[in-house]
Design a protein around this motif. Structure first.
Motif, PDB file in Angstrom:
ATOM      1  N   SER A  60       0.707  -0.982   0.051  1.00 27.60           N
ATOM      2  CA  SER A  60       0.259  -0.037  -0.136  1.00 27.60           C
ATOM      3  C   SER A  60       0.562   1.199   0.289  1.00 27.60           C
ATOM      4  N   ARG A  61       0.284   2.178  -0.102  1.00 25.52           N
ATOM      5  CA  ARG A  61       1.438   3.407   0.272  1.00 25.52           C
ATOM      6  C   ARG A  61       1.992   3.777   1.469  1.00 25.52           C
ATOM      7  N   GLN A  62       0.993   3.653   1.830  1.00 27.25           N
ATOM      8  CA  GLN A  62       1.499   3.736   3.655  1.00 27.25           C
ATOM      9  C   GLN A  62       2.481   2.888   3.838  1.00 27.25           C
ATOM     10  N   HIS A  63       2.212   1.375   3.610  1.00 22.53           N
ATOM     11  CA  HIS A  63       4.007   0.458   3.392  1.00 22.53           C
ATOM     12  C   HIS A  63       5.173   1.605   2.808  1.00 22.53           C
ATOM     13  N   VAL A  64       4.836   1.485   1.717  1.00 24.04           N
ATOM     14  CA  VAL A  64       5.862   2.063   0.700  1.00 24.04           C
ATOM     15  C   VAL A  64       6.752   3.006   1.446  1.00 24.04           C
ATOM     16  N   VAL A  65       6.112   4.455   2.543  1.00 25.13           N
ATOM     17  CA  VAL A  65       6.417   4.602   2.520  1.00 25.13           C
ATOM     18  C   VAL A  65       7.259   4.934   3.754  1.00 25.13           C
ATOM     19  N   LEU A  66       6.397   4.528   4.786  1.00 26.14           N
ATOM     20  CA  LEU A  66       7.370   4.033   5.753  1.00 26.14           C
ATOM     21  C   LEU A  66       8.592   2.958   5.738  1.00 26.14           C
ATOM     22  N   THR A  67       8.618   1.734   4.654  1.00 25.74           N
ATOM     23  CA  THR A  67       9.475   1.285   4.481  1.00 25.74           C
ATOM     24  C   THR A  67      10.424   2.106   3.559  1.00 25.74           C
ATOM     25  N   LEU A  68      10.730   3.061   2.546  1.00 27.27           N
ATOM     26  CA  LEU A  68      11.455   3.729   2.159  1.00 27.27           C
ATOM     27  C   LEU A  68      12.276   4.837   3.202  1.00 27.27           C
ATOM     28  N   LEU A  69      11.526   5.801   3.920  1.00 31.75           N
ATOM     29  CA  LEU A  69      11.779   5.759   4.960  1.00 31.75           C
ATOM     30  C   LEU A  69      12.474   5.659   6.178  1.00 31.75           C
ATOM     31  N   TRP A  70      12.332   4.533   6.137  1.00 35.39           N
ATOM     32  CA  TRP A  70      13.800   3.235   7.351  1.00 35.39           C
ATOM     33  C   TRP A  70      14.204   3.162   6.802  1.00 35.39           C
ATOM     34  N   HIS A  71      14.332   2.324   5.294  1.00 38.62           N
ATOM     35  CA  HIS A  71      15.462   1.826   4.937  1.00 38.62           C
ATOM     36  C   HIS A  71      16.612   2.941   4.076  1.00 38.62           C
ATOM     37  N   ARG A 161       0.854  12.290   7.559  1.00 36.92           N
ATOM     38  CA  ARG A 161       0.282  12.011   8.693  1.00 36.92           C
ATOM     39  C   ARG A 161       0.487   9.841   8.571  1.00 36.92           C
ATOM     40  N   ASP A 162       1.210   9.281   7.369  1.00 34.76           N
ATOM     41  CA  ASP A 162       1.187   8.416   7.744  1.00 34.76           C
ATOM     42  C   ASP A 162       1.687   7.810   8.181  1.00 34.76           C
ATOM     43  N   CYS A 163       2.690   8.144   8.499  1.00 34.68           N
ATOM     44  CA  CYS A 163       3.119   8.034   9.748  1.00 34.68           C
ATOM     45  C   CYS A 163       3.287   8.571  10.962  1.00 34.68           C
ATOM     46  N   TYR A 164       2.374   9.060  11.115  1.00 30.01           N
ATOM     47  CA  TYR A 164       2.384  10.119  12.795  1.00 30.01           C
ATOM     48  C   TYR A 164       0.901   8.189  12.830  1.00 30.01           C
ATOM     49  N   ARG A 165       0.467   8.164  11.862  1.00 24.29           N
ATOM     50  CA  ARG A 165      -1.047   7.425  11.783  1.00 24.29           C
ATOM     51  C   ARG A 165      -0.598   5.674  11.827  1.00 24.29           C
ATOM     52  N   TYR A 166       0.673   5.346  11.495  1.00 25.33           N
ATOM     53  CA  TYR A 166       0.942   3.732  12.353  1.00 25.33           C
ATOM     54  C   TYR A 166       2.468   3.945  13.351  1.00 25.33           C
ATOM     55  N   THR A 167       2.263   4.369  14.157  1.00 27.52           N
ATOM     56  CA  THR A 167       3.395   4.733  14.724  1.00 27.52           C
ATOM     57  C   THR A 167       2.432   5.253  15.956  1.00 27.52           C
ATOM     58  N   ARG A 168       1.728   5.061  16.380  1.00 29.24           N
ATOM     59  CA  ARG A 168       0.812   4.766  17.132  1.00 29.24           C
ATOM     60  C   ARG A 168       0.400   3.612  17.876  1.00 29.24           C
ATOM     61  N   PRO A 169       1.224   2.668  19.165  1.00 27.68           N
ATOM     62  CA  PRO A 169       0.805   2.185  19.780  1.00 27.68           C
ATOM     63  C   PRO A 169      -0.942   0.886  19.641  1.00 27.68           C
ATOM     64  N   CYS A 196      -1.358  11.848  19.091  1.00 28.46           N
ATOM     65  CA  CYS A 196      -1.317  10.854  20.043  1.00 28.46           C
ATOM     66  C   CYS A 196       0.242  10.782  20.530  1.00 28.46           C
ATOM     67  N   PRO A 197       0.508  11.388  22.002  1.00 29.86           N
ATOM     68  CA  PRO A 197       2.076  11.232  22.234  1.00 29.86           C
ATOM     69  C   PRO A 197       2.960  10.646  21.988  1.00 29.86           C
ATOM     70  N   SER A 198       2.095   9.066  21.891  1.00 29.19           N
ATOM     71  CA  SER A 198       3.502   7.800  21.629  1.00 29.19           C
ATOM     72  C   SER A 198       4.140   8.155  19.302  1.00 29.19           C
ATOM     73  N   SER A 199       3.489   8.765  18.370  1.00 31.49           N
ATOM     74  CA  SER A 199       2.983   8.639  17.444  1.00 31.49           C
ATOM     75  C   SER A 199       4.131   9.635  16.721  1.00 31.49           C
ATOM     76  N   VAL A 200       4.798   9.581  15.797  1.00 31.71           N
ATOM     77  CA  VAL A 200       6.603  10.349  15.403  1.00 31.71           C
ATOM     78  C   VAL A 200       6.224  11.092  13.640  1.00 31.71           C
ATOM     79  N   SER A 201       7.007  11.603  13.658  1.00 31.36           N
ATOM     80  CA  SER A 201       7.020  12.506  12.512  1.00 31.36           C
ATOM     81  C   SER A 201       8.539  10.962  11.494  1.00 31.36           C
ATOM     82  N   PRO A 202       7.986  11.440   9.920  1.00 29.06           N
ATOM     83  CA  PRO A 202       8.721  11.479   9.518  1.00 29.06           C
ATOM     84  C   PRO A 202      10.763  11.671   9.386  1.00 29.06           C
TER      85      PRO A 202
END
Length: 257
Positions: A60-71, A161-169, A196-202
């Protein structure tokens, strides 16, 4: 304050303000700790987020976004600037290009341009996204953005927003570490994940990935080239290792001397 001083200096050149006004703009003298933000995504949380997306939202878009940012450790501006043609499946790499005339500038301009090597896994996700999931749209310049939507190139705000959304516990568990009732939590809603206090930015992805790589003994020169930052900046702003951890890493190289 530095930016303001530069702006006032420009105003002086067009007689917009009195001459030498910029000399009265003083920047605060901050310590290294004050200048460095310590928010980062640790490897365990990054793995959980990516595993969730791999299982439930593969390619998905979110999967691609987080994968590229991290790797790749790239900035969100670089991610936003990518076109489909910048990905080379055969060479397993992606090219970051500065295109200001087409509204996709990157930090450090031409000095920020580079090729980034990709793993087999990341390449597979990109191929599946481009082949099966990516909306086949163009931006206002007729380019084919890698991260696209039905409206064209995805806005940087959407990437954040994708980053914030998928780093929430609460994405991974039914329990909230902040003692909130998930059903009543604004941060649990799609449009407010940043609350969410636990969510993080790119940027937290970039910082966390660089810190993990340093802990894994990747040479600083390799990381500075890959992430497009100097070794001094890497050491001051991105190296989140403790003094004890740094000592132990040095010990491994110096014990035989």
């Amino acid at each position: 304050m530095d930016t303001l001083r530069v702006f006032i200096r420009w105003l002086e050149t067009v007689d917009g303000v009195e001459q030498d006004l910029h000399t009265k703009v003083r920047s605060p003298d901050l310590s290294g700790e004050e200048k460095s933000r310590d928010v980062m995504l640790d490897k365990e949380r990054a793995d959980r987020a990516l595993e969730y997306l791999r299982k439930y939202k593969y390619a998905s878009r979110q999967h691609v976004v987080l994968t590229l940012l991290w790797h790749t450790m790239m900035r969100v501006g670089a991610l936003h600037a990518l076109d489909v043609g910048d990905f080379n499946e055969e060479e397993q790499s992606i090219e970051v290009v500065h295109r200001p005339e087409k509204d996709t500038s990157i930090k450090n301009a031409e000095r920020g341009e580079r090729h980034i090597g990709l793993s087999d896994e990341v390449c597979t996700v990109l191929v599946d996204w481009i082949t099966d999931r990516r909306p086949d749209t163009t931006d206002e310049h007729g380019r084919h953005p890698l991260i696209s939507s039905e409206l064209g190139r995805v806005h940087r705000t959407t990437l954040r927003r994708d980053c914030y959304r998928y780093t929430r516990p609460c994405v991974f568990t039914d329990e909230c570490p902040h003692d909130r009732k998930i059903s009543d939590c604004d941060a649990a809603e799609h449009d407010h994940p940043y609350e969410c206090p636990s969510s993080v930015s790119p940027h937290a992805f970039r910082r966390g990935a660089l810190t993990h790589a340093l802990n894994s003994e990747v040479p600083e020169k390799v990381l500075s080239d890959r992430a497009n930052l100097s070794e001094s900046v890497l050491d001051e702003f991105y190296d989140n290792r403790s003094k004890q951890e740094r000592m132990e890493k040095r010990r491994k190289y110096l014990n035989h001397i």
